[in-house]
Design a protein around this motif. Structure first.
Motif, PDB file in Angstrom:
ATOM      1  N   HIS A 112      -0.721  -9.765  -1.253  1.00 60.59           N
ATOM      2  CA  HIS A 112       0.528  -9.798  -2.023  1.00 60.59           C
ATOM      3  C   HIS A 112       0.592  -8.588  -2.961  1.00 60.59           C
ATOM      4  N   LYS A 142       1.244  -5.380  -0.983  1.00 58.68           N
ATOM      5  CA  LYS A 142       2.675  -5.227  -0.673  1.00 58.68           C
ATOM      6  C   LYS A 142       3.433  -4.601  -1.849  1.00 58.68           C
ATOM      7  N   LYS A 143       2.844  -4.709  -3.045  1.00 58.57           N
ATOM      8  CA  LYS A 143       3.442  -4.098  -4.236  1.00 58.57           C
ATOM      9  C   LYS A 143       2.795  -2.745  -4.534  1.00 58.57           C
ATOM     10  N   ASP A 182      -0.389  -1.822  -4.634  1.00 57.12           N
ATOM     11  CA  ASP A 182      -1.608  -1.829  -5.444  1.00 57.12           C
ATOM     12  C   ASP A 182      -2.773  -1.352  -4.570  1.00 57.12           C
ATOM     13  N   HIS A 233       4.828  -3.223   3.710  1.00 59.62           N
ATOM     14  CA  HIS A 233       6.096  -3.714   3.158  1.00 59.62           C
ATOM     15  C   HIS A 233       6.841  -4.618   4.138  1.00 59.62           C
TER      16      HIS A 233
END
Length: 190
Positions: free
Chosen positions: A17, A20-21, A23, A68
């Motif tokens: 998660h 996907k951002k 990181d 993404h």
């Protein structure tokens, strides 16, 4: 408390998660967490450390590039091992297809004009296969895409996610090695 300790306490799904951002530290944690197990599994199937490392690297690169849009409905670990399974099956399929095509090409009736031609064709086939297998994976892949799939250098560069000049260098290197290893035969490799 160091940030790496925080990532170590997160589950794979929590890490993905964060990946996907964008990181990168979360991605590094996933990579470090699963790299060794995946390499061992790939090596057991391929019997080549280099092929195993290249394959696992490709899986992680693909995961990162598609982070993404990728939706993982199973565990991240299961996803990675499933990706490994499909990549290995693709390698087996490709090697089987290439081997079958080479056998058809070198051992068909046109090559069997007499026993000397037949033996020379088999010897040549063996030498070509050994030479191709001795090439670095990316070099071999670029060469085979060029010669067997008749792809342009531009198409190969897009498919392999490398520059056109790198594709040209890989193909040039493969040709030099093939010419050197096949110089005893009365033809030129172009």
């Amino acid at each position: 408390m160091p940030q790496s300790v925080l990532y170590a306490g997160l589950s794979d799904s929590q890490l993905f998660h964060l990946v996907k951002k964008d990181d990168i530290k979360a991605f590094e944690e996933l990579y470090n967490r699963h790299w060794t197990g995946l390499i061992d599994a790939a090596y057991r199937r391929l019997q080549s450390r280099q092929k195993a490392e290249d394959l696992i690297q490709d899986i992680f690169v693909s995961l990162y590039q598609k982070r993404h849009t990728r939706e993982i409905t199973i565990s991240v670990k299961a996803y990675l091992y499933q990706a490994l399974k499909f990549k290995v099956l693709n390698i087996y399929r490709d090697e089987f297809t290439r081997s079958a095509c080479r056998k058809d090409l070198f051992l068909n009736d046109n090559c069997k004009t007499d026993s000397a031609d037949y033996c020379e064709a088999r010897e040549l086939n063996t030498r070509i296969m050994k030479t191709l297998h001795s090439l670095p994976q990316k070099c071999r892949e670029a060469f085979l895409l060029s010669r067997e799939e008749n792809l342009s250098n531009r198409d190969i560069s897009v498919g392999m996610n490398i520059s056109v000049s790198t594709v040209e260098k890989h193909i040039g290197k493969a040709l030099r090695i093939l010419k050197n290893n096949l110089r005893d035969y009365s033809f030129m490799v172009d």
